[in-house]
Design a protein around this motif. Structure first.
Motif, PDB file in Angstrom:
ATOM      1  N   LEU A 145       0.827  -1.202   0.000  1.00  0.00           N
ATOM      2  CA  LEU A 145       0.000   0.000   0.000  1.00  0.00           C
ATOM      3  C   LEU A 145       0.861   1.251   0.000  1.00  0.00           C
ATOM      4  O   LEU A 145       0.479   2.278  -0.585  1.00  0.00           O
ATOM      5  N   GLU A 146       2.016   1.183   0.641  1.00  0.00           N
ATOM      6  CA  GLU A 146       2.932   2.322   0.624  1.00  0.00           C
ATOM      7  C   GLU A 146       3.441   2.564  -0.790  1.00  0.00           C
ATOM      8  O   GLU A 146       3.531   3.708  -1.241  1.00  0.00           O
ATOM      9  N   TYR A 147       3.766   1.493  -1.519  1.00  0.00           N
ATOM     10  CA  TYR A 147       4.220   1.619  -2.907  1.00  0.00           C
ATOM     11  C   TYR A 147       3.135   2.260  -3.774  1.00  0.00           C
ATOM     12  O   TYR A 147       3.420   3.106  -4.630  1.00  0.00           O
ATOM     13  N   LEU A 148       1.889   1.860  -3.544  1.00  0.00           N
ATOM     14  CA  LEU A 148       0.774   2.361  -4.339  1.00  0.00           C
ATOM     15  C   LEU A 148       0.294   3.732  -3.871  1.00  0.00           C
ATOM     16  O   LEU A 148      -0.598   4.312  -4.484  1.00  0.00           O
ATOM     17  N   GLU A 149       0.878   4.235  -2.798  1.00  0.00           N
ATOM     18  CA  GLU A 149       0.521   5.549  -2.237  1.00  0.00           C
ATOM     19  C   GLU A 149      -0.978   5.607  -1.925  1.00  0.00           C
ATOM     20  O   GLU A 149      -1.680   6.558  -2.275  1.00  0.00           O
ATOM     21  N   ALA A 150      -1.447   4.558  -1.267  1.00  0.00           N
ATOM     22  CA  ALA A 150      -2.866   4.451  -0.935  1.00  0.00           C
ATOM     23  C   ALA A 150      -3.141   5.016   0.449  1.00  0.00           C
ATOM     24  O   ALA A 150      -2.363   4.793   1.386  1.00  0.00           O
ATOM     25  N   GLU A 151      -4.221   5.734   0.562  1.00  0.00           N
ATOM     26  CA  GLU A 151      -4.716   6.075   1.896  1.00  0.00           C
ATOM     27  C   GLU A 151      -5.179   4.778   2.544  1.00  0.00           C
ATOM     28  O   GLU A 151      -5.894   3.982   1.915  1.00  0.00           O
ATOM     29  N   THR A 152      -4.782   4.547   3.788  1.00  0.00           N
ATOM     30  CA  THR A 152      -4.933   3.212   4.372  1.00  0.00           C
ATOM     31  C   THR A 152      -5.705   3.224   5.683  1.00  0.00           C
ATOM     32  O   THR A 152      -5.507   4.101   6.519  1.00  0.00           O
ATOM     33  N   LEU A 153      -6.579   2.242   5.821  1.00  0.00           N
ATOM     34  CA  LEU A 153      -7.286   1.989   7.065  1.00  0.00           C
ATOM     35  C   LEU A 153      -6.848   0.635   7.609  1.00  0.00           C
ATOM     36  O   LEU A 153      -6.444  -0.246   6.863  1.00  0.00           O
ATOM     37  N   GLN A 154      -6.960   0.486   8.921  1.00  0.00           N
ATOM     38  CA  GLN A 154      -6.617  -0.773   9.594  1.00  0.00           C
ATOM     39  C   GLN A 154      -7.908  -1.475   9.993  1.00  0.00           C
ATOM     40  O   GLN A 154      -8.803  -0.872  10.599  1.00  0.00           O
ATOM     41  N   LEU A 155      -8.016  -2.754   9.631  1.00  0.00           N
ATOM     42  CA  LEU A 155      -9.148  -3.563  10.080  1.00  0.00           C
ATOM     43  C   LEU A 155      -8.693  -4.393  11.266  1.00  0.00           C
ATOM     44  O   LEU A 155      -7.818  -5.262  11.150  1.00  0.00           O
ATOM     45  N   SER A 156      -9.262  -4.114  12.411  1.00  0.00           N
ATOM     46  CA  SER A 156      -8.866  -4.788  13.638  1.00  0.00           C
ATOM     47  C   SER A 156     -10.075  -4.935  14.545  1.00  0.00           C
ATOM     48  O   SER A 156     -10.863  -3.982  14.699  1.00  0.00           O
ATOM     49  N   GLN A 157     -10.241  -6.116  15.106  1.00  0.00           N
ATOM     50  CA  GLN A 157     -11.374  -6.413  15.987  1.00  0.00           C
ATOM     51  C   GLN A 157     -12.702  -6.042  15.338  1.00  0.00           C
ATOM     52  O   GLN A 157     -13.611  -5.533  15.983  1.00  0.00           O
ATOM     53  N   GLY A 158     -12.782  -6.307  14.031  1.00  0.00           N
ATOM     54  CA  GLY A 158     -14.035  -6.128  13.314  1.00  0.00           C
ATOM     55  C   GLY A 158     -14.374  -4.712  12.917  1.00  0.00           C
ATOM     56  O   GLY A 158     -15.452  -4.456  12.378  1.00  0.00           O
ATOM     57  N   GLN A 159     -13.447  -3.773  13.155  1.00  0.00           N
ATOM     58  CA  GLN A 159     -13.746  -2.369  12.848  1.00  0.00           C
ATOM     59  C   GLN A 159     -12.601  -1.744  12.059  1.00  0.00           C
ATOM     60  O   GLN A 159     -11.443  -2.142  12.181  1.00  0.00           O
ATOM     61  N   LEU A 160     -12.953  -0.758  11.233  1.00  0.00           N
ATOM     62  CA  LEU A 160     -11.972  -0.008  10.463  1.00  0.00           C
ATOM     63  C   LEU A 160     -11.528   1.218  11.234  1.00  0.00           C
ATOM     64  O   LEU A 160     -12.353   1.974  11.750  1.00  0.00           O
ATOM     65  N   ARG A 161     -10.215   1.396  11.301  1.00  0.00           N
ATOM     66  CA  ARG A 161      -9.649   2.540  12.008  1.00  0.00           C
ATOM     67  C   ARG A 161      -8.547   3.163  11.171  1.00  0.00           C
ATOM     68  O   ARG A 161      -7.880   2.454  10.413  1.00  0.00           O
ATOM     69  N   PRO A 162      -8.285   4.460  11.315  1.00  0.00           N
ATOM     70  CA  PRO A 162      -7.147   5.070  10.623  1.00  0.00           C
ATOM     71  C   PRO A 162      -5.854   4.428  11.081  1.00  0.00           C
ATOM     72  O   PRO A 162      -5.705   4.069  12.250  1.00  0.00           O
ATOM     73  N   ARG A 163      -4.909   4.279  10.150  1.00  0.00           N
ATOM     74  CA  ARG A 163      -3.598   3.757  10.519  1.00  0.00           C
ATOM     75  C   ARG A 163      -2.740   4.885  11.073  1.00  0.00           C
ATOM     76  O   ARG A 163      -2.716   5.971  10.547  1.00  0.00           O
TER      77      ARG A 163
END
Length: 213
Positions: free
Chosen positions: A195-213
């Motif tokens: 995702l860093e290579y693709l320069e993507a805005e990224t969210l983290q999926l953890s414990q069933g929920q999406l959060r900003p990285r």
């Protein structure tokens, strides 16, 4: 563009998703088993949320309160799986053409030759699926998905199972797709460097929920 607020529960999997996507490429990173594939399958229509809604470009795809569930084939969303699922009895050209033959000419977003050039598939057109490397097969799979003229492209860990060399061959093609095609993409992986290579805005999926990285 894409707006979701839904819950999905099945066996040990519980997702509580709130997502509003406006960018051309959204990355979602998470550990194996965190529910990344399940999230994409709910969006594309392979799974049905327990409750909530999914909306794309002002069109309601799912609304459990109104009992709306648009069938998968009507959603205009393409899903790229971890392994390329090509028709083994067809060559590369026939696999690619299979997607667009279902569409009227006026519905086609891309020209066959343009996608072949973008993904550098010309030299592979007469080969059968079993004659392709893993990276080549995945490029064909991506090309076939694009020729179905999707409004949204979902990529479910598309580089899984490929060695480092093949990954480095495919990532530039994905970057060109992001930069040159007018198709929003959601890319899920547990390798944040992709995702860093693709320069993507990224969210983290953890414990069933999406959060900003």
């Amino acid at each position: 563009m894409l707006k979701c607020a839904f819950q999905y529960q099945q066996d040990n999997c519980l997702l509580n998703i709130e997502l509003e996507m406006q960018q051309s490429l959204l990355g979602i990173v998470g550990a194996s088993g965190s529910g990344k594939s399940t999230l994409l399958k709910n969006i594309v229509g392979l799974l049905k949320p327990t409750q909530g809604y999914i909306q794309f470009n002002q069109h309601i795809l799912v609304d459990t309160r109104q009992n709306i569930q648009v069938p998968m084939h009507q959603r205009k969303i393409a899903l790229i799986f971890q392994q390329a699922l090509l028709f083994p009895h067809l060559n590369v050209k026939q696999n690619l053409c299979y997607a667009e033959k279902m569409l009227a000419a006026s519905e086609r977003k891309f020209q066959f030759d343009d996608i072949v050039a973008l993904l550098e598939l010309k030299s592979l057109l007469q080969r059968k699926a079993h004659q392709l490397s893993g990276g080549e097969a995945q490029r064909v799979s991506i090309g076939r998905a694009l020729l179905s003229s999707p409004n949204l492209l979902l990529l479910d860990e598309p580089l899984t199972g490929l060695d480092s060399k093949l990954k480095q061959q495919i990532l530039p093609f994905l970057k060109r797709m992001k930069d040159e095609l007018d198709v929003p993409m959601i890319y899920v992986t547990h390798h944040k460097e992709e995702l860093e290579y693709l320069e993507a805005e990224t969210l983290q999926l953890s414990q069933g929920q999406l959060r900003p990285r």
